[in-house]
Design a protein around this motif. Structure first.
Motif, PDB file in Angstrom:
ATOM      1  N   ARG A 172      50.356 107.312   1.754  1.00  0.00           N
ATOM      2  CA  ARG A 172      49.514 107.696   2.895  1.00  0.00           C
ATOM      3  C   ARG A 172      48.613 108.886   2.583  1.00  0.00           C
ATOM      4  NH1 ARG A 172      48.970 110.377   7.764  1.00  0.00           N
ATOM      5  NH2 ARG A 172      48.113 109.016   9.391  1.00  0.00           N
ATOM      6  N   ALA A 173      49.135 109.879   1.889  1.00  0.00           N
ATOM      7  CA  ALA A 173      48.365 111.102   1.648  1.00  0.00           C
ATOM      8  C   ALA A 173      47.238 110.900   0.650  1.00  0.00           C
ATOM      9  CB  ALA A 173      49.289 112.219   1.183  1.00  0.00           C
ATOM     10  N   LYS A 174      47.496 110.165  -0.429  1.00  0.00           N
ATOM     11  CA  LYS A 174      46.524 110.093  -1.520  1.00  0.00           C
ATOM     12  C   LYS A 174      46.021 108.689  -1.825  1.00  0.00           C
ATOM     13  CE  LYS A 174      48.304 114.197  -3.825  1.00  0.00           C
ATOM     14  NZ  LYS A 174      48.906 114.757  -5.069  1.00  0.00           N
ATOM     15  N   GLY A 175      46.590 107.693  -1.179  1.00  0.00           N
ATOM     16  CA  GLY A 175      46.146 106.326  -1.423  1.00  0.00           C
ATOM     17  C   GLY A 175      46.529 105.820  -2.797  1.00  0.00           C
ATOM     18  N   GLY A 176      45.858 104.745  -3.215  1.00  0.00           N
ATOM     19  CA  GLY A 176      46.141 104.149  -4.511  1.00  0.00           C
ATOM     20  C   GLY A 176      47.129 103.014  -4.400  1.00  0.00           C
ATOM     21  N   ARG A 177      47.830 102.763  -5.473  1.00  0.00           N
ATOM     22  CA  ARG A 177      48.826 101.700  -5.520  1.00  0.00           C
ATOM     23  C   ARG A 177      50.091 102.244  -6.163  1.00  0.00           C
ATOM     24  NH1 ARG A 177      47.305  96.478  -5.076  1.00  0.00           N
ATOM     25  NH2 ARG A 177      48.717  95.738  -6.706  1.00  0.00           N
ATOM     26  N   ILE A 178      51.177 101.536  -5.925  1.00  0.00           N
ATOM     27  CA  ILE A 178      52.430 101.859  -6.607  1.00  0.00           C
ATOM     28  C   ILE A 178      52.611 100.846  -7.718  1.00  0.00           C
ATOM     29  CG2 ILE A 178      54.945 101.849  -6.396  1.00  0.00           C
ATOM     30  CD1 ILE A 178      54.605 102.976  -3.595  1.00  0.00           C
ATOM     31  N   SER A 179      52.904 101.323  -8.894  1.00  0.00           N
ATOM     32  CA  SER A 179      53.246 100.426  -9.988  1.00  0.00           C
ATOM     33  C   SER A 179      54.731 100.549 -10.251  1.00  0.00           C
ATOM     34  CB  SER A 179      52.468 100.806 -11.243  1.00  0.00           C
ATOM     35  OG  SER A 179      52.958 100.079 -12.336  1.00  0.00           O
ATOM     36  N   SER A 180      55.462  99.510  -9.953  1.00  0.00           N
ATOM     37  CA  SER A 180      56.891  99.518 -10.243  1.00  0.00           C
ATOM     38  C   SER A 180      57.173  98.589 -11.408  1.00  0.00           C
ATOM     39  CB  SER A 180      57.687  99.063  -9.019  1.00  0.00           C
ATOM     40  OG  SER A 180      57.664 100.059  -8.025  1.00  0.00           O
ATOM     41  N   ASP A 181      58.011  99.018 -12.307  1.00  0.00           N
ATOM     42  CA  ASP A 181      58.329  98.165 -13.444  1.00  0.00           C
ATOM     43  C   ASP A 181      59.832  98.113 -13.645  1.00  0.00           C
ATOM     44  OD1 ASP A 181      58.755 100.218 -16.106  1.00  0.00           O
ATOM     45  OD2 ASP A 181      57.603 100.999 -14.417  1.00  0.00           O
ATOM     46  N   TYR A 182      60.318  96.954 -14.017  1.00  0.00           N
ATOM     47  CA  TYR A 182      61.738  96.747 -14.231  1.00  0.00           C
ATOM     48  C   TYR A 182      61.884  95.517 -15.112  1.00  0.00           C
ATOM     49  CZ  TYR A 182      60.784  93.333 -10.567  1.00  0.00           C
ATOM     50  OH  TYR A 182      60.240  92.315  -9.841  1.00  0.00           O
ATOM     51  N   SER A 183      63.109  95.259 -15.558  1.00  0.00           N
ATOM     52  CA  SER A 183      63.298  94.112 -16.441  1.00  0.00           C
ATOM     53  C   SER A 183      64.576  93.347 -16.155  1.00  0.00           C
ATOM     54  CB  SER A 183      63.286  94.572 -17.903  1.00  0.00           C
ATOM     55  OG  SER A 183      64.213  95.617 -18.108  1.00  0.00           O
ATOM     56  N   GLY A 184      65.256  93.692 -15.071  1.00  0.00           N
ATOM     57  CA  GLY A 184      66.477  92.967 -14.733  1.00  0.00           C
ATOM     58  C   GLY A 184      67.709  93.435 -15.478  1.00  0.00           C
ATOM     59  N   ILE A 185      67.559  94.473 -16.270  1.00  0.00           N
ATOM     60  CA  ILE A 185      68.703  95.130 -16.917  1.00  0.00           C
ATOM     61  C   ILE A 185      68.536  96.628 -16.739  1.00  0.00           C
ATOM     62  CG2 ILE A 185      68.924  93.284 -18.640  1.00  0.00           C
ATOM     63  CD1 ILE A 185      67.718  95.256 -20.705  1.00  0.00           C
TER      64      ILE A 185
END
Lengths: 228, 275
Positions: A152-165
């Motif tokens: 909300r404050a700065k905008g943009g996107r969230i990049s979440s990364d994972y691999s199931g382990i």
């Protein structure tokens, strides 16, 4: 920082099940706060998270108490076992068609370079230490609101990364501590099985510095959009 | 500055992550390690946040450096320091700096600054800028990583003639330029370094008083050598000891400090002739 009031607000706004968990990695026994005992049973990191979240347990775990050597390994508490580091274990478990594919993932899993003595866990509202990361288990809808609040404050996107382990350890703790931004993960086979992460739950790691603005944003959303 | 590993994350997610990190606490920039190909989009992020953009390929890993452009530069004024004071001060300072840090060295002596600039590579440094501001000369140096030296065959195509005898030893004084002429005729690049009493050769009027029976006057021989491209350096400390300044020297000669001398001696391409 005192988190008690913020956690009360968070619970009110989101309807959390259990507590957000404060996690900190320490380099020596001197850093263990008073009234934080050694964990009484050998368990996996994800189980420590769940016990803290649902039962309010607090304490620390050294290499001796960490049952999952992969989790302890990526957090720098002990060396990563060769079978994990080489990808062989995950290949044998059937996650990957080839050892090379397994290694491709293992090499990309966030790992702390520094060595640590132990991890400390506490319900966030009663934590007597400044956490490295706050781990929250959420429904997808709750996670949506937290994500929106973070941006909300700065905008943009969230990049979440994972691999199931290596999920609650690498994805939710190490990645967040190292990068300083939130990460979301779906868990892993181990955490779903042993820590009994519920089917309807996802995991977020949040930098402590962002919690206040997230709570403020959630309050604004409630005013604008009503109850979750 | 944050140094982050983000292997396995493909573009455009890698760029989204990097931007999020920069916006939330890493305004001075980040160094991020990526899988090959994941650096797409990073240049525009660097531009958006006013950061420099540098990329380095290491095997299958790409290291992207996005750093705040306005690097704070430390200043060191070595005015008044007697040679080899300036180079010692700068060398000591550089050795304690981190890679990428910069220092601006100033002095009213342009010779001291040039001396430092010449020897900078020997001190794990890189000259970024050099010039004059008012009555001072300056050089901006950036600390670089120490290069691992690899043994390699070097073609010795340069000759350094070092002369510590002055006009009081005519035979040796002449040898400075006779050997220089010989080396030039063989296609060698030649440099002369005059130190101790050798600096007297370069003082205006001195060489004209010396005559070898078989050769022209020493001053004419020296001029001939200089006109053919030989750089003649005059030791600053030795000259000062004898009350000499640059203005007292013949045209084509140049004051230089200990660092220049050591740099020349350290160059494996030089064959050194010592008198």
């Amino acid at each position: 920082m005192v988190y008690e009031e913020m956690v009360k607000e968070l619970n009110k706004l989101l309807g959390l099940k259990g507590s957000p968990v404060a996690v900190k990695l320490i380099k020596s026994a001197d850093e263990i706060p008073k009234s934080y005992p050694k964990m009484s049973k050998k368990k996996r990191h994800c189980e420590f998270i769940q016990d803290t979240r649902l039962e309010g347990k607090k304490g620390y775990a050294t290499a001796q108490e960490h049952l999952c050597k992969g989790g302890a390994g990526v957090m720098g508490i002990e060396p990563l076992p060769e079978s994990v580091a080489s990808g062989k274990m995950y290949h044998q478990l059937g996650n990957y068609e080839t050892t090379e594919g397994a290694l491709e993932t293992v090499n990309a899993v966030p790992k702390l370079e520094e060595k640590y003595y132990a991890s400390i866990y506490s319900p966030l509202e009663s934590a007597k230490f400044e956490p490295d990361v706050i781990v929250i288990l959420l429904t997808p809808k709750q996670a949506l609101r937290v994500s929106q609040a973070y941006l909300r404050a700065k905008g943009g996107r969230i990049s979440s990364d994972y691999s199931g382990i290596q999920s609650l350890c690498a994805d939710a703790v190490v990645a967040v501590a190292e990068r300083g931004v939130p990460n979301m993960t779906l868990g892993c086979s181990g955490s779903r099985k042993y820590a009994e992460i519920a089917d309807e739950e996802v995991i977020m790691g949040i930098p402590p510095k962002n919690l206040a603005e997230i709570v403020d944003a959630l309050e604004t959303f409630k005013e604008k959009w009503g109850e979750l | 500055m944050k140094s982050i590993k983000a292997l396995g994350i493909k573009a455009p997610n890698s760029a989204i992550l990097a931007e999020n990190i920069i916006k939330n606490g890493a305004e001075d920039g980040i160094i991020i390690m990526l899988s090959a190909g994941a650096e797409e989009g990073f240049k525009s992020i660097a531009k958006k946040y006013g950061l420099t953009y540098e990329i380095e390929n290491k095997n299958s890993v790409v290291v992207v450096r996005m750093i705040k452009s306005e690097i704070e530069i430390e200043e060191l004024d070595v005015t008044g320091e007697t040679c080899p004071g300036p180079i010692i001060l700068v060398g000591d300072r550089l050795s304690s700096m981190a890679v990428g840090d910069r220092i601006k060295v100033t002095s009213k002596s342009c010779e001291a600054i040039e001396d430092i600039a010449i020897s900078t590579p020997q001190m794990s440094g890189k000259v970024i800028d050099q010039g004059t501001e008012g009555d001072k000369s300056y050089v901006v140096i950036e600390k670089t990583e120490k290069k691992v030296e690899v043994a390699a065959a070097v073609n010795r195509d340069k000759v350094l003639v070092v002369q510590s005898n002055g006009i009081g030893n005519a035979e040796r004084a002449y040898a400075t330029f006779i050997f220089s002429k010989a080396a030039l005729s063989m296609g060698k690049m030649v440099t002369v370094f005059l130190l101790m009493d050798g600096v007297s050769i370069a003082k205006k009027g001195n060489a004209a008083t010396v005559k070898h029976p078989a050769f022209d006057k020493l001053d004419k021989l020296m001029k001939e050598v200089i006109d053919n491209g030989v750089q003649v350096y005059v030791c600053e400390l030795s000259a000062e000891f004898r009350g000499m300044k640059q203005a007292d020297l013949v045209d084509g000669t140049k004051m230089a400090g200990a660092a220049t001398y050591v740099t020349l001696l350290s160059d494996p391409a030089y064959a050194v002739v010592n008198f």
